[in-house]
Enzyme design. Sequence first.
Site, PDB file in Angstrom:
ATOM      1  N   ASP B   7       0.864  -1.191   0.000  1.00 59.01           N
ATOM      2  CA  ASP B   7       0.000   0.000   0.000  1.00 59.01           C
ATOM      3  C   ASP B   7       0.900   1.240   0.000  1.00 59.01           C
ATOM      4  O   ASP B   7       1.446   1.609   1.039  1.00 59.01           O
ATOM      5  CB  ASP B   7      -0.879  -0.031   1.263  1.00 59.01           C
ATOM      6  CG  ASP B   7      -1.738   1.217   1.375  1.00 59.01           C
ATOM      7  OD1 ASP B   7      -2.284   1.655   0.362  1.00 59.01           O
ATOM      8  OD2 ASP B   7      -1.850   1.753   2.502  1.00 59.01           O
ATOM      9  N   GLU B  69      -1.662  -1.148  -4.730  1.00 56.50           N
ATOM     10  CA  GLU B  69      -2.906  -0.368  -4.860  1.00 56.50           C
ATOM     11  C   GLU B  69      -2.857   0.583  -6.060  1.00 56.50           C
ATOM     12  O   GLU B  69      -1.862   1.265  -6.298  1.00 56.50           O
ATOM     13  CB  GLU B  69      -3.190   0.442  -3.589  1.00 56.50           C
ATOM     14  CG  GLU B  69      -4.595   1.022  -3.627  1.00 56.50           C
ATOM     15  CD  GLU B  69      -4.942   1.865  -2.390  1.00 56.50           C
ATOM     16  OE1 GLU B  69      -4.497   1.525  -1.288  1.00 56.50           O
ATOM     17  OE2 GLU B  69      -5.662   2.857  -2.567  1.00 56.50           O
ATOM     18  N   ASP B 141      -1.889   0.822   7.865  1.00 58.23           N
ATOM     19  CA  ASP B 141      -1.117   0.698   6.617  1.00 58.23           C
ATOM     20  C   ASP B 141      -0.874  -0.774   6.270  1.00 58.23           C
ATOM     21  O   ASP B 141      -1.038  -1.188   5.123  1.00 58.23           O
ATOM     22  CB  ASP B 141       0.248   1.396   6.758  1.00 58.23           C
ATOM     23  CG  ASP B 141       0.112   2.826   7.238  1.00 58.23           C
ATOM     24  OD1 ASP B 141      -0.438   3.632   6.486  1.00 58.23           O
ATOM     25  OD2 ASP B 141       0.517   3.113   8.377  1.00 58.23           O
TER      26      ASP B 141
END
Lengths: 171, 171
Positions: B7, B69, B141
């Site tokens: 991410d 992502e 996260d």
Amino acid sequence: MRILGIDPGSIKCGYGLIEATTPNPSLFYLSSGRIILSARKPLHIRLQELYTSLIDVISEYKPDEIVIEKIFFAKSVRVALSLGHTRGVVLLAASLTGIPIYEYSALEVKKAVVGYGRADKNQVQKLVKEILNIKHLLSSDSADAIALAICHANTKQIQHPSPIYRFTKQI
Amino acid sequence: MRILGIDPGSIKCGYGLIEATTPNPSLFYLSSGRIILSARKPLHIRLQELYTSLIDVISEYKPDEIVIEKIFFAKSVRVALSLGHTRGVVLLAASLTGIPIYEYSALEVKKAVVGYGRADKNQVQKLVKEILNIKHLLSSDSADAIALAICHANTKQIQHPSPIYRFTKQI
């Protein structure tokens, strides 16, 4: 001193190499080009190709200093994301070589090369060719990259009493 | 099959590793963490540290697939540029390893993990912990990164008649 300017774009990434002599400051054009990122390939492949090409350029030209355009603005969030991807890879490639990195905004570059910050691409291109006595065709991406290098040399040489530029050498 | 989710954030970059067994699909939590980019250092140094840390994570965990992502939106052009820098380096690091890369948007991930696209960070965190039976603390996260890996495993396993997830193993 060899200065490599890099102008990161999301489709075309220009680069230009100049030599700035000291203590009697003169600027010479050495080489320039651009890396074109194929829009048909997946983004990670494009970024990998950009990275590999940049490492090749830096290894071949062995610059003493690298100058990369600082970006604050973009037309949209989408464009900013795309520019950010390219610029991140450019900064990384330069950083991994260990060569000192300098950054200037387009405004600073235009002021240093053309004389005012709102100059357009054609004016930058024209002035870069005049300053370095370049007779051949020069893409605007390459001109922008060379302008970064000129701006850096100029900024560094501000301390010198009378910067005089001579523009003859070309490889 | 080991799936590493990443991410990319402009300050914190989360990662999470899961194992998805086939043909009887089960998901196991393996590891997770986050790389924190020091805001005090110059951008190119931060990007280089991110790159080195990611290469270390990938070399250590040896994932079969990497999921990153996809980003379409940001609060502003400034944030988009910053996110783009990080994401460009993440994509490059993953691409240079030669491991297949997959991308999903936050919307797709939330739909796959929580069941609807407007879920908030706490809901994602909670569901990720439940799905993988994670008892310890998990940063948002890391949870987002693991959610990416779960989404990928889930999407890949859609062809299977009855995906059943068992969640016990932990390293």
